[in-house]
Design a protein around this motif. Structure first.
Motif, short mmCIF file in Angstrom:
data_model
loop_
_atom_site.label_atom_id
_atom_site.label_comp_id
_atom_site.label_asym_id
_atom_site.label_seq_id
_atom_site.Cartn_x
_atom_site.Cartn_y
_atom_site.Cartn_z
N VAL A 1 0.81 -1.28 0.10
CA VAL A 1 0.02 0.02 0.07
C VAL A 1 0.77 1.10 -0.02
O VAL A 1 0.41 2.25 -0.62
N LEU A 2 1.97 1.26 0.78
CA LEU A 2 2.78 2.53 1.04
C LEU A 2 3.86 2.64 -0.06
O LEU A 2 4.19 3.68 -0.29
N GLU A 3 4.25 1.46 -0.54
CA GLU A 3 5.51 1.58 -1.53
C GLU A 3 5.29 0.93 -2.89
O GLU A 3 6.16 0.69 -3.59
N GLY A 4 4.23 0.29 -3.00
CA GLY A 4 3.95 -0.36 -4.13
C GLY A 4 4.43 -1.67 -3.97
O GLY A 4 5.00 -2.30 -3.00
N PRO A 5 4.51 -2.79 -5.18
CA PRO A 5 4.79 -4.01 -5.10
C PRO A 5 6.00 -4.30 -4.59
O PRO A 5 6.96 -3.72 -4.61
N VAL A 6 6.23 -5.44 -3.54
CA VAL A 6 7.56 -5.72 -2.99
C VAL A 6 8.46 -6.06 -3.97
O VAL A 6 8.19 -7.13 -4.88
N SER A 7 9.52 -5.51 -4.15
CA SER A 7 10.46 -5.94 -5.13
C SER A 7 11.92 -5.30 -4.84
O SER A 7 11.95 -4.18 -4.23
N ILE A 8 12.90 -5.91 -5.41
CA ILE A 8 14.37 -5.27 -5.31
C ILE A 8 15.15 -5.02 -6.54
O ILE A 8 16.10 -4.62 -6.69
N ALA A 9 14.13 -5.15 -7.77
CA ALA A 9 14.41 -4.76 -8.97
C ALA A 9 13.38 -4.85 -9.92
O ALA A 9 12.76 -5.63 -9.79
N ASP A 10 13.30 -3.65 -10.62
CA ASP A 10 12.27 -3.40 -11.37
C ASP A 10 12.40 -3.94 -12.94
O ASP A 10 12.66 -3.30 -13.79
N CYS A 11 12.38 -5.48 -12.91
CA CYS A 11 12.75 -6.15 -14.25
C CYS A 11 11.54 -5.64 -15.41
O CYS A 11 11.70 -5.64 -16.43
N GLY A 12 10.23 -5.40 -14.67
CA GLY A 12 9.25 -5.24 -15.50
C GLY A 12 9.57 -3.89 -16.32
O GLY A 12 10.42 -3.71 -16.92
#
Ligand code: SF4
Ligand code: SF4
Lengths: 130, 130
Positions: B70-81
């Motif tokens: 909710v606060l920071e968007g999808p949990v991820s460590i690298a925006d491969c998308g």
DNA sequence: ATAAAATAGCACCAAAATAGTGCCATACAA
DNA sequence: TTGTATGGCACTATTTTGGTGCTATTTTAT
């Protein structure tokens, strides 16, 4: 990515030029990062023609936590240390510490070798087949 | 911290003023965050005197992954998308995806209620004993 | 009615962290 | 001696995060 590359060429010294030619990274930037890792003895370096970097240890014994620590400092999601002014009233400090520990465990349990082996994109398969 | 506070007063509407008096947070900033969480229906809100916020669900069923999303968007460590230009030559994409999944699992498996219960500082114990 | 207490919305500014360069020194090999 | 390569370190540029300004709307109490 650079460490994964080096892991695919065990023992061989690879220059920054070679690496960025393959990985398409900004050359100067990767150079700075490799310097950092060299200072932290994560990689060995030799200068002059034919020189470059190689892993200082077997990629199978190099956990991601070590890499993160070298490049970004201790694994943490909240800097409770060095005097957080909210600490006296904080309701979640211990809980967050446990979450941090769990995350560090995740990083402890994956090595650079696994990071590469697990990746099944064409580029990764190609470099592994060589 | 605010969600942990609300978890300690189940069902009751707590105003931003009450919360920051206890937690010593910047009032306006917490207000913005609570608005975001209200829009995401993480908390209920009522206006006017006696109004404020309360958890929209049992804290035991509210995992930290939901809060982070909710606060920071999808949990991820690298925006491969969204079109990472390095993807064609990337050697670690799948591996990092797995690391991300493991980290998300950590966040899935701890709730706001646990976050508060696990914390054993004086402030946390005090609020739990009330 | 009216005043006061609260959230809603949203643009905006400030500070910090991160990404990336410039420049020169040093070492090594042919 | 020349070209290739890392070493060091300050510096700029960009992005992200932390925090504020301002106004509108809703609700309760007098
Ligand atoms: S968790 Fe609590 S103590 Fe640790 S940094 Fe955040 S506020 Fe400060
Ligand atoms: S992991 Fe590879 S693909 Fe994903 S963002 Fe980083 S570079 Fe791009």
């Amino acid at each position: 990515m650079a460490l994964a590359f080096l892991a695919s060429r065990p023992g061989a010294f690879c220059s920054v030029r070679e690496i960025v030619d393959d990985l398409k990274l900004p050359k100067r930037l990767l150079a700075e990062v490799l310097k950092d890792m060299s200072r932290a003895t994560l990689v060995d370096a030799t200068r002059g023609p034919g020189g470059g970097y190689r892993l200082a240890m077997d990629a199978k014994t190099l956990p991601l936590s070590r890499v993160v620590e070298v490049l970004e400092g201790p694994v943490s999601i909240a800097d409770c240390g060095d005097g957080c002014s909210l600490q006296p009233s904080c309701l979640i400090q211990t809980g967050l510490t446990q979450v941090t520990a769990s995350i560090r465990k995740v990083l402890d349990n994956m090595t650079v070798a696994e990071l590469l082996e697990q990746t099944d994109t064409p580029a990764a398969k190609a470099i592994l087949s060589v």
